[in-house]
Scaffold this active site. Structure first.
Site, PDB file in Angstrom:
ATOM      1  N   CYS A 160      -6.038  -9.306   2.049  1.00  0.00           N
ATOM      2  CA  CYS A 160      -7.132  -8.479   2.577  1.00  0.00           C
ATOM      3  C   CYS A 160      -8.324  -9.289   3.091  1.00  0.00           C
ATOM      4  O   CYS A 160      -8.658  -9.218   4.270  1.00  0.00           O
ATOM      5  CB  CYS A 160      -7.597  -7.487   1.509  1.00  0.00           C
ATOM      6  SG  CYS A 160      -6.361  -6.253   1.067  1.00  0.00           S
ATOM      7  N   GLY A 212      -8.467 -15.584  -1.255  1.00  0.00           N
ATOM      8  CA  GLY A 212      -7.226 -15.557  -0.485  1.00  0.00           C
ATOM      9  C   GLY A 212      -6.669 -14.156  -0.515  1.00  0.00           C
ATOM     10  O   GLY A 212      -7.404 -13.184  -0.669  1.00  0.00           O
ATOM     11  N   ARG A 219      -6.893  -3.070  -5.661  1.00  0.00           N
ATOM     12  CA  ARG A 219      -6.845  -4.489  -6.033  1.00  0.00           C
ATOM     13  C   ARG A 219      -5.435  -4.820  -6.493  1.00  0.00           C
ATOM     14  O   ARG A 219      -4.887  -4.126  -7.364  1.00  0.00           O
ATOM     15  CB  ARG A 219      -7.816  -4.777  -7.175  1.00  0.00           C
ATOM     16  CG  ARG A 219      -9.289  -4.571  -6.853  1.00  0.00           C
ATOM     17  CD  ARG A 219     -10.106  -4.649  -8.138  1.00  0.00           C
ATOM     18  NE  ARG A 219      -9.718  -3.582  -9.062  1.00  0.00           N
ATOM     19  CZ  ARG A 219      -9.957  -3.597 -10.373  1.00  0.00           C
ATOM     20  NH1 ARG A 219     -10.562  -4.652 -10.918  1.00  0.00           N
ATOM     21  NH2 ARG A 219      -9.589  -2.589 -11.141  1.00  0.00           N
ATOM     22  N   GLU A 220      -4.859  -5.856  -5.921  1.00  0.00           N
ATOM     23  CA  GLU A 220      -3.552  -6.279  -6.394  1.00  0.00           C
ATOM     24  C   GLU A 220      -3.654  -6.671  -7.857  1.00  0.00           C
ATOM     25  O   GLU A 220      -4.585  -7.351  -8.277  1.00  0.00           O
ATOM     26  CB  GLU A 220      -3.035  -7.453  -5.557  1.00  0.00           C
ATOM     27  CG  GLU A 220      -2.691  -7.050  -4.135  1.00  0.00           C
ATOM     28  CD  GLU A 220      -1.954  -8.152  -3.390  1.00  0.00           C
ATOM     29  OE1 GLU A 220      -1.075  -8.802  -3.999  1.00  0.00           O
ATOM     30  OE2 GLU A 220      -2.266  -8.357  -2.202  1.00  0.00           O
ATOM     31  N   ALA A 227     -17.062 -18.395  -9.669  1.00  0.00           N
ATOM     32  CA  ALA A 227     -16.835 -19.554  -8.802  1.00  0.00           C
ATOM     33  C   ALA A 227     -15.405 -20.052  -8.947  1.00  0.00           C
ATOM     34  O   ALA A 227     -14.815 -19.986 -10.021  1.00  0.00           O
ATOM     35  CB  ALA A 227     -17.820 -20.667  -9.162  1.00  0.00           C
ATOM     36  N   PHE A 237     -17.168 -10.310  -8.749  1.00  0.00           N
ATOM     37  CA  PHE A 237     -16.995 -11.219  -7.614  1.00  0.00           C
ATOM     38  C   PHE A 237     -18.035 -12.343  -7.604  1.00  0.00           C
ATOM     39  O   PHE A 237     -18.376 -12.871  -6.558  1.00  0.00           O
ATOM     40  CB  PHE A 237     -17.003 -10.456  -6.284  1.00  0.00           C
ATOM     41  CG  PHE A 237     -15.772  -9.609  -6.088  1.00  0.00           C
ATOM     42  CD1 PHE A 237     -14.662 -10.135  -5.448  1.00  0.00           C
ATOM     43  CD2 PHE A 237     -15.710  -8.315  -6.573  1.00  0.00           C
ATOM     44  CE1 PHE A 237     -13.517  -9.387  -5.297  1.00  0.00           C
ATOM     45  CE2 PHE A 237     -14.573  -7.554  -6.423  1.00  0.00           C
ATOM     46  CZ  PHE A 237     -13.464  -8.086  -5.781  1.00  0.00           C
ATOM     47  N   VAL A 290       0.833  -1.210   0.000  1.00  0.00           N
ATOM     48  CA  VAL A 290       0.000   0.000   0.000  1.00  0.00           C
ATOM     49  C   VAL A 290       0.863   1.254   0.000  1.00  0.00           C
ATOM     50  O   VAL A 290       0.612   2.205  -0.752  1.00  0.00           O
ATOM     51  CB  VAL A 290      -0.965   0.003   1.201  1.00  0.00           C
ATOM     52  CG1 VAL A 290      -1.712   1.326   1.300  1.00  0.00           C
ATOM     53  CG2 VAL A 290      -1.953  -1.151   1.083  1.00  0.00           C
ATOM     54  N   THR A 330      -1.123  -4.657   9.003  1.00  0.00           N
ATOM     55  CA  THR A 330      -2.001  -4.982  10.139  1.00  0.00           C
ATOM     56  C   THR A 330      -2.429  -6.441   9.999  1.00  0.00           C
ATOM     57  O   THR A 330      -3.604  -6.729   9.765  1.00  0.00           O
ATOM     58  CB  THR A 330      -3.230  -4.060  10.192  1.00  0.00           C
ATOM     59  OG1 THR A 330      -3.925  -4.117   8.930  1.00  0.00           O
ATOM     60  CG2 THR A 330      -2.837  -2.626  10.482  1.00  0.00           C
TER      61      THR A 330
END
Length: 439
Positions: free
Chosen positions: A263, A260, A154-155, A255, A252, A11, A86
């Site tokens: 986040c 993973g 988003r990575e 399926a 999203f 980040v 975190t």
């Protein structure tokens, strides 16, 4: 403006590079001397498309630099972002805020003028209050305001997300801080990016609520996929049928083997713990976490099913181990429990990933690492597509069938048409589609 970015991880590095590209002068600070030395030598520690060029360009133009000295960076800055990790705390799932609070203490010692301290790290509700308390206690005379400004990157698409955001959430009740943050993000006004101002606690909760809702969509469509397999339906068509409803949306609803990354797993756990602490249990999110954990383990059984439940002595090729394409991130990747379970069943595992191999070598033991998809599949009894890299979408299936011991494809991302695969002599098994019989 002069910005200090505490933390040069995912980040912090992406945000710092993008802010410098806006024209701000950014100093990224990290306590890891090796990382800072690497960055100053032009070496980017993470894989993110376009990031290396963005960093190099802004370093060359003198707007971006990397140091270990917190005091000098903070003392010269008008805005200080906290962008440290975190992670989930071992034992209870709470977010580990030790890095955030350590950063707050160092910032307190270095403040020289009115400074906006911005929590960019993902933190539970009320963390901003504690950061404010730490700074006030360490430096009672400091002029500052603490703001919550969660990231929604988003990575694999982080630079675009930063420069073309759906929304920018700024949590603060201090007008001076709001004015400063408006100036920080002023270059985005040309893109009509919506800035949403709210109170600090609402901003903190918004981040967790967003990720938990998206995780819920993933878990939901995966359960629908299981049902689709049993009743002979196609989950991809179901997903399209519901996703075209603009109240639901298509995103999203793909399926697969479960979510993973850095986040969703930790943020859903942290939100659950917050709900428990405040006696407002989040039963839906609790179920989402349980469903996702069970799904990852179930993927190995899907592979075994193609061989009548017996994998002992079988060689399995795993294509893709990162949690998603366009990143080398292995954190909570579905490939980890999958490969572990396959090994427990007695299978020999071979692995290939376009960019994740170095990270994978830190995670897996007793696997064979290969240089490409064909080398990986050679002599194997099954090929399992785990990560939907572009490189895997146009494999020469005839060649694959010729070099494999058994022509079996377990497509956990549904990137192939079952008809196309079976025409080339393969036994095909996807997710949420009518399933093949055992080999």
């Amino acid at each position: 403006m002069r910005i200090a970015m505490i933390g040069a991880g995912y980040v912090g590095l992406v945000s710092g590079a993008c802010f410098s590209d806006f024209g701000h002068h950014v100093t990224c600070v990290d306590t890891d001397q090796g990382k800072i030395d690497a960055l100053n030598n032009g070496e980017i520690p993470i894989h993110e498309p376009g990031l290396d060029a963005l960093v190099a360009s802004n370093v060359k133009q003198g707007r971006l630099k990397f140091v270990t000295d917190v005091a000098s960076a903070v003392g010269a800055a008008e805005v200080v972002f906290i962008a440290v990790g975190t992670p989930s705390r071992r034992g209870d799932g709470h977010a580990d805020l030790s890095y955030v609070y350590a950063a707050a203490l160092e910032i307190a010692k270095a403040i020289k003028k009115f400074t906006v301290v911005v929590n960019k790290s993902t933190v539970p509700v009320g963390s901003g209050d504690e950061v404010e308390r730490i700074i006030r206690e360490e430096n009672p005379d400091a002029e500052f305001a603490v703001v919550s400004n969660p990231e929604f990157l988003r990575e694999g698409a982080a630079i675009r997300d930063f420069k073309h955001p759906d929304r920018i959430v700024i949590g603060s009740s201090d007008q001076r801080a709001k004015d400063v943050m408006a100036e920080v993000y002023r270059p985005l006004h040309l893109n009509s990016s919506p800035i949403m101002y709210t109170d600090r606690r609402t901003a903190e909760l918004t981040k967790y609520a967003a990720n938990s809702f998206l995780a819920t969509k993933v878990a939901f469509i995966n359960e629908i996929a299981d049902l689709a397999e049993k009743v002979g339906a196609n989950v991809q068509e179901v997903a399209r049928g519901i996703g075209l409803d603009n109240r639901i949306g298509l995103k999203f609803l793909h399926a697969g083997p479960g979510y993973g990354g850095s986040c969703f797993p930790k943020d859903t756990l942290a939100l659950i713990k917050t709900g428990q602490d405040y006696e407002a249990p989040l039963r839906i999110v609790e179920t989402v976490v349980a469903v996702n954990d069970q799904r990852k383990r179930a993927m190995a059984r899907k592979v075994a099913h193609a061989f009548g439940g017996n994998l002992r002595g079988k060689s399995i090729a795993i294509l893709g181990v990162t949690f998603k394409p366009n990143t080398d991130d292995m954190r909570d990747a579905p490939s980890i429990p999958l490969i572990t379970a396959l090994q427990d069943m007695g299978a020999e595992v071979r692995v290939y990933d376009p960019v994740g191999m170095e990270q994978a070598k830190k995670v897996f033991e007793n696997v064979t690492f290969c240089e490409g998809p064909y080398e990986c599949a050679r002599g194997c009894h099954a090929m399992v597509i785990v990560t939907e890299w572009e490189q895997f979408r146009a494999l020469d299936l005839k060649e694959m069938a010729a070099i494999m011991a058994c022509p079996v494809i377990i497509d956990l991302r549904n990137i192939y048409s079952p008809d196309e695969v079976t025409r080339n002599g393969f036994l095909y098994s996807g997710v949420g589609r009518p399933q093949a019989v055992a080999y």
